[in-house]
Scaffold this motif. Structure first.
Motif, PDB file in Angstrom:
ATOM      1  N   THR A   5     -23.456  25.319 -20.046  1.00  0.00           N
ATOM      2  CA  THR A   5     -23.294  26.371 -19.049  1.00  0.00           C
ATOM      3  C   THR A   5     -23.070  25.709 -17.698  1.00  0.00           C
ATOM      4  OG1 THR A   5     -25.682  26.506 -18.671  1.00  0.00           O
ATOM      5  CG2 THR A   5     -24.749  27.999 -20.316  1.00  0.00           C
ATOM      6  N   TYR A   6     -22.372  26.417 -16.803  1.00  0.00           N
ATOM      7  CA  TYR A   6     -22.095  25.840 -15.491  1.00  0.00           C
ATOM      8  C   TYR A   6     -21.989  26.918 -14.432  1.00  0.00           C
ATOM      9  CZ  TYR A   6     -17.287  27.249 -16.450  1.00  0.00           C
ATOM     10  OH  TYR A   6     -16.161  27.965 -16.750  1.00  0.00           O
ATOM     11  N   GLU A   7     -22.197  26.482 -13.194  1.00  0.00           N
ATOM     12  CA  GLU A   7     -22.032  27.334 -12.021  1.00  0.00           C
ATOM     13  C   GLU A   7     -21.080  26.608 -11.082  1.00  0.00           C
ATOM     14  OE1 GLU A   7     -25.840  27.996 -10.248  1.00  0.00           O
ATOM     15  OE2 GLU A   7     -26.725  28.631 -12.139  1.00  0.00           O
ATOM     16  N   LEU A   8     -20.115  27.321 -10.533  1.00  0.00           N
ATOM     17  CA  LEU A   8     -19.156  26.734  -9.595  1.00  0.00           C
ATOM     18  C   LEU A   8     -19.706  26.778  -8.173  1.00  0.00           C
ATOM     19  CD1 LEU A   8     -15.845  28.259 -10.961  1.00  0.00           C
ATOM     20  CD2 LEU A   8     -16.670  25.922 -11.225  1.00  0.00           C
ATOM     21  N   PRO A   9     -19.215  25.888  -7.300  1.00  0.00           N
ATOM     22  CA  PRO A   9     -19.673  25.919  -5.908  1.00  0.00           C
ATOM     23  C   PRO A   9     -19.072  27.106  -5.157  1.00  0.00           C
ATOM     24  CG  PRO A   9     -17.921  24.328  -6.139  1.00  0.00           C
ATOM     25  CD  PRO A   9     -18.228  24.848  -7.528  1.00  0.00           C
ATOM     26  N   GLY A  10     -19.539  27.310  -3.944  1.00  0.00           N
ATOM     27  CA  GLY A  10     -18.997  28.374  -3.105  1.00  0.00           C
ATOM     28  C   GLY A  10     -17.575  28.056  -2.677  1.00  0.00           C
ATOM     29  N   ILE A  11     -16.870  29.065  -2.221  1.00  0.00           N
ATOM     30  CA  ILE A  11     -15.483  28.893  -1.782  1.00  0.00           C
ATOM     31  C   ILE A  11     -15.353  29.453  -0.371  1.00  0.00           C
ATOM     32  CG2 ILE A  11     -14.719  31.050  -2.803  1.00  0.00           C
ATOM     33  CD1 ILE A  11     -12.083  29.656  -3.479  1.00  0.00           C
ATOM     34  N   LEU A  12     -14.611  28.734   0.455  1.00  0.00           N
ATOM     35  CA  LEU A  12     -14.368  29.143   1.829  1.00  0.00           C
ATOM     36  C   LEU A  12     -12.867  29.318   2.002  1.00  0.00           C
ATOM     37  CD1 LEU A  12     -15.346  29.532   4.791  1.00  0.00           C
ATOM     38  CD2 LEU A  12     -15.030  27.071   5.068  1.00  0.00           C
ATOM     39  N   VAL A  13     -12.456  30.486   2.460  1.00  0.00           N
ATOM     40  CA  VAL A  13     -11.045  30.761   2.699  1.00  0.00           C
ATOM     41  C   VAL A  13     -10.847  30.918   4.198  1.00  0.00           C
ATOM     42  CG1 VAL A  13      -9.125  32.312   2.221  1.00  0.00           C
ATOM     43  CG2 VAL A  13     -10.877  31.941   0.478  1.00  0.00           C
ATOM     44  N   LYS A  14      -9.978  30.062   4.762  1.00  0.00           N
ATOM     45  CA  LYS A  14      -9.694  30.114   6.204  1.00  0.00           C
ATOM     46  C   LYS A  14      -8.244  30.502   6.423  1.00  0.00           C
ATOM     47  CE  LYS A  14     -12.837  26.462   7.708  1.00  0.00           C
ATOM     48  NZ  LYS A  14     -12.897  25.174   8.429  1.00  0.00           N
ATOM     49  N   GLY A  15      -7.956  31.004   7.592  1.00  0.00           N
ATOM     50  CA  GLY A  15      -6.579  31.298   7.975  1.00  0.00           C
ATOM     51  C   GLY A  15      -5.986  32.510   7.297  1.00  0.00           C
ATOM     52  N   VAL A  16      -6.808  33.464   6.905  1.00  0.00           N
ATOM     53  CA  VAL A  16      -6.295  34.655   6.239  1.00  0.00           C
ATOM     54  C   VAL A  16      -5.496  35.512   7.224  1.00  0.00           C
ATOM     55  CG1 VAL A  16      -6.936  36.779   5.039  1.00  0.00           C
ATOM     56  CG2 VAL A  16      -8.144  34.657   4.547  1.00  0.00           C
ATOM     57  N   LEU A  17      -5.996  35.671   8.433  1.00  0.00           N
ATOM     58  CA  LEU A  17      -5.316  36.492   9.426  1.00  0.00           C
ATOM     59  C   LEU A  17      -4.368  35.688  10.308  1.00  0.00           C
ATOM     60  CD1 LEU A  17      -8.278  38.796  10.492  1.00  0.00           C
ATOM     61  CD2 LEU A  17      -6.426  39.304   8.898  1.00  0.00           C
ATOM     62  N   TRP A  18      -4.754  34.455  10.678  1.00  0.00           N
ATOM     63  CA  TRP A  18      -3.894  33.616  11.500  1.00  0.00           C
ATOM     64  C   TRP A  18      -4.258  32.148  11.253  1.00  0.00           C
ATOM     65  CZ3 TRP A  18      -7.768  36.647  13.598  1.00  0.00           C
ATOM     66  CH2 TRP A  18      -8.840  35.975  14.154  1.00  0.00           C
ATOM     67  N   GLY A  19      -3.358  31.253  11.610  1.00  0.00           N
ATOM     68  CA  GLY A  19      -3.593  29.825  11.421  1.00  0.00           C
ATOM     69  C   GLY A  19      -3.163  29.359  10.044  1.00  0.00           C
ATOM     70  N   HIS A  20      -3.528  28.128   9.730  1.00  0.00           N
ATOM     71  CA  HIS A  20      -3.186  27.547   8.431  1.00  0.00           C
ATOM     72  C   HIS A  20      -4.095  28.122   7.356  1.00  0.00           C
ATOM     73  CE1 HIS A  20      -1.614  24.470  11.192  1.00  0.00           C
ATOM     74  NE2 HIS A  20      -0.671  24.342  10.260  1.00  0.00           N
ATOM     75  N   ARG A  21      -3.511  28.549   6.257  1.00  0.00           N
ATOM     76  CA  ARG A  21      -4.323  29.022   5.135  1.00  0.00           C
ATOM     77  C   ARG A  21      -4.914  27.825   4.418  1.00  0.00           C
ATOM     78  NH1 ARG A  21      -0.644  33.717   3.192  1.00  0.00           N
ATOM     79  NH2 ARG A  21      -1.280  35.220   4.751  1.00  0.00           N
ATOM     80  N   CYS A  22      -6.173  27.938   4.093  1.00  0.00           N
ATOM     81  CA  CYS A  22      -6.884  26.833   3.460  1.00  0.00           C
ATOM     82  C   CYS A  22      -7.979  27.404   2.567  1.00  0.00           C
ATOM     83  CB  CYS A  22      -7.491  25.941   4.543  1.00  0.00           C
ATOM     84  SG  CYS A  22      -8.408  24.553   3.893  1.00  0.00           S
ATOM     85  N   ILE A  23      -8.056  26.895   1.352  1.00  0.00           N
ATOM     86  CA  ILE A  23      -9.139  27.259   0.435  1.00  0.00           C
ATOM     87  C   ILE A  23      -9.928  25.985   0.180  1.00  0.00           C
ATOM     88  CG2 ILE A  23      -9.730  28.077  -1.863  1.00  0.00           C
ATOM     89  CD1 ILE A  23      -7.127  29.679  -1.830  1.00  0.00           C
ATOM     90  N   LYS A  24     -11.221  26.037   0.431  1.00  0.00           N
ATOM     91  CA  LYS A  24     -12.041  24.848   0.334  1.00  0.00           C
ATOM     92  C   LYS A  24     -13.311  25.167  -0.438  1.00  0.00           C
ATOM     93  CE  LYS A  24     -12.488  20.857   2.936  1.00  0.00           C
ATOM     94  NZ  LYS A  24     -11.985  19.789   2.146  1.00  0.00           N
ATOM     95  N   TYR A  25     -13.612  24.355  -1.447  1.00  0.00           N
ATOM     96  CA  TYR A  25     -14.867  24.495  -2.173  1.00  0.00           C
ATOM     97  C   TYR A  25     -15.945  23.701  -1.462  1.00  0.00           C
ATOM     98  CZ  TYR A  25     -12.425  26.498  -6.149  1.00  0.00           C
ATOM     99  OH  TYR A  25     -11.697  27.315  -6.953  1.00  0.00           O
ATOM    100  N   GLY A  26     -17.181  24.146  -1.553  1.00  0.00           N
ATOM    101  CA  GLY A  26     -18.300  23.428  -0.966  1.00  0.00           C
ATOM    102  C   GLY A  26     -19.603  23.928  -1.553  1.00  0.00           C
ATOM    103  N   GLY A  27     -20.544  23.035  -1.693  1.00  0.00           N
ATOM    104  CA  GLY A  27     -21.834  23.403  -2.260  1.00  0.00           C
ATOM    105  C   GLY A  27     -22.108  22.621  -3.526  1.00  0.00           C
ATOM    106  N   GLU A  28     -22.887  23.210  -4.409  1.00  0.00           N
ATOM    107  CA  GLU A  28     -23.315  22.480  -5.608  1.00  0.00           C
ATOM    108  C   GLU A  28     -22.808  23.130  -6.887  1.00  0.00           C
ATOM    109  OE1 GLU A  28     -27.319  20.450  -5.867  1.00  0.00           O
ATOM    110  OE2 GLU A  28     -27.587  22.088  -7.302  1.00  0.00           O
ATOM    111  N   MET A  29     -22.267  22.291  -7.776  1.00  0.00           N
ATOM    112  CA  MET A  29     -21.943  22.719  -9.137  1.00  0.00           C
ATOM    113  C   MET A  29     -23.101  22.266 -10.010  1.00  0.00           C
ATOM    114  SD  MET A  29     -17.884  21.966  -9.707  1.00  0.00           S
ATOM    115  CE  MET A  29     -17.991  20.216  -9.553  1.00  0.00           C
ATOM    116  N   HIS A  30     -23.428  23.060 -10.996  1.00  0.00           N
ATOM    117  CA  HIS A  30     -24.568  22.749 -11.851  1.00  0.00           C
ATOM    118  C   HIS A  30     -24.147  22.933 -13.301  1.00  0.00           C
ATOM    119  CE1 HIS A  30     -29.015  23.510 -12.914  1.00  0.00           C
ATOM    120  NE2 HIS A  30     -28.824  22.225 -12.716  1.00  0.00           N
TER     121      HIS A  30
END
Length: 86
Positions: A5-30
């Protein structure tokens, strides 16, 4: 066979409204294999600890497209067996 079994880390989405779009994972996978008493804790993009004042003055650059840093520990019966990084 084993069931992992596993858990994925959190996801951060930036630039949805303006700027560069970026999807970044961060946190702990278990990952857990109960049958073989194995578990792995993998930290994606660990952040250095700093005071709120330090974090306020850090660089405000956009995503940066630097590959994610990954660090982890493989445990058997709660004891460290190996490390992973990349």
């Amino acid at each position: 066979g084993s069931k992992i079994t596993y858990e994925l880390p959190g996801i951060l989405v930036k630039g949805v409204l303006w700027g560069h779009r970026c999807i970044k994972y961060g946190g702990e996978m278990h990952f857990v294999d109960e049958k073989n008493k194995l578990e792995c804790k993998v930290e994606v993009d660990p952040q250095p600890s700093q005071s709120w004042v330090g974090s306020f003055f850090r660089s405000k650059k956009s995503c940066g497209y630097v590959p994610d840093l990954v660090q982890g520990t493989l445990l058997k019966d709660g004891q460290p067996v190996d490390m992973c990084s990349g």
